[in-house]
Design a protein around this motif. Structure first.
Motif, PDB file in Angstrom:
ATOM      1  N   ASN A  42       2.237   5.923  -1.302  1.00  0.00           N
ATOM      2  CA  ASN A  42       3.136   6.327  -0.233  1.00  0.00           C
ATOM      3  C   ASN A  42       2.799   7.739   0.236  1.00  0.00           C
TER       4      ASN A  42
ATOM      5  N   GLN B   6       0.070   7.743   2.775  1.00  0.00           N
ATOM      6  CA  GLN B   6       0.561   7.342   4.092  1.00  0.00           C
ATOM      7  C   GLN B   6       1.303   8.495   4.764  1.00  0.00           C
TER       8      GLN B   6
ATOM      9  N   TRP C  71       9.892   9.845   4.207  1.00  0.00           N
ATOM     10  CA  TRP C  71       9.828   9.097   5.456  1.00  0.00           C
ATOM     11  C   TRP C  71      10.934   9.466   6.434  1.00  0.00           C
TER      12      TRP C  71
ATOM     13  N   TYR D 298       4.108   1.056   0.663  1.00  0.00           N
ATOM     14  CA  TYR D 298       4.387   1.563  -0.674  1.00  0.00           C
ATOM     15  C   TYR D 298       5.839   2.020  -0.871  1.00  0.00           C
ATOM     16  N   ASP D 299       6.684   1.790   0.137  1.00  0.00           N
ATOM     17  CA  ASP D 299       8.077   2.217   0.033  1.00  0.00           C
ATOM     18  C   ASP D 299       8.978   1.062   0.447  1.00  0.00           C
TER      19      ASP D 299
ATOM     20  N   PHE E   3      11.388   1.633   3.322  1.00  0.00           N
ATOM     21  CA  PHE E   3      10.850   2.005   4.636  1.00  0.00           C
ATOM     22  C   PHE E   3      11.562   1.304   5.802  1.00  0.00           C
TER      23      PHE E   3
END
Length: 176
Positions: free
Chosen positions: A64, A67, A88, A118-119, A122
């Motif tokens: 994450n 990203q 995020w 990866y979250d 999100f």
């Protein structure tokens, strides 16, 4: 050179004429079919400011944090501002702060499924950002785009949190 996609362009151009000008649009289709090109052409043709942030491929991003770093790096290149890599929700707020209210703006979150890979939170954070940040801009069309159509369908289109929020869902097919 841009060829075809007249119907899709008409559909997108109609979004500028809505009573509420803010729109959320999903664009899906197989890789290399022209999703991002369509959106960029729409932005240029309409004279809009264009911001694009693309998720790293699963081969490139291993976490994450990878990203998030890529998100901030792309945002910095387009805005000239320095950002501290955060989470995020803060990243989406920083993107929101880069959107002018007095000018048509197209924002493309490209390969969004890679971005949020990866979250697990999100999609929920995207919904929070839409409800609290993005939808307040009077001249914004926000695109969630990607080639993993199932991710967009499951996490955006069929997600109860996004019920009634997307203005359009465009599924691009191959050109004849």
């Amino acid at each position: 050179m841009f060829v075809g996609r007249e119907e899709e362009l008409k559909q997108l151009e109609a979004l500028w004429n809505k009573v509420t000008k803010t729109s959320l649009v999903t664009v899906r289709g197989r890789r290399r079919i022209g999703k991002s090109t369509l959106i960029e052409h729409f932005a240029v043709k309409s004279g809009a400011k264009f911001l694009k942030v693309e998720g790293l491929s699963p081969k490139t991003a291993k976490s994450n944090q990878d990203q998030l770093k890529a998100f901030y790096s792309q945002l910095q290149l387009q805005t000239g501002k320095c950002y501290e890599v955060s989470d995020w929700l803060k990243a989406l707020k920083d993107l929101d702060d880069a959107i002018p209210d007095d000018r048509r703006t197209v924002v493309l979150l490209d390969e969004i499924s890679w971005m949020g890979r990866y979250d697990k939170n999100f999609p929920g954070l995207l919904k929070i950002a839409w409800d609290n940040f993005f939808h307040r801009h009077p001249n914004l069309v926000l695109f969630f785009c990607g080639s993993v159509s199932s991710w967009i369908r499951e996490n955006i289109l069929e997600n109860a949190g996004f019920l009634g929020r997307p203005s359009a869902d465009i599924v691009l097919k191959e050109l004849p």
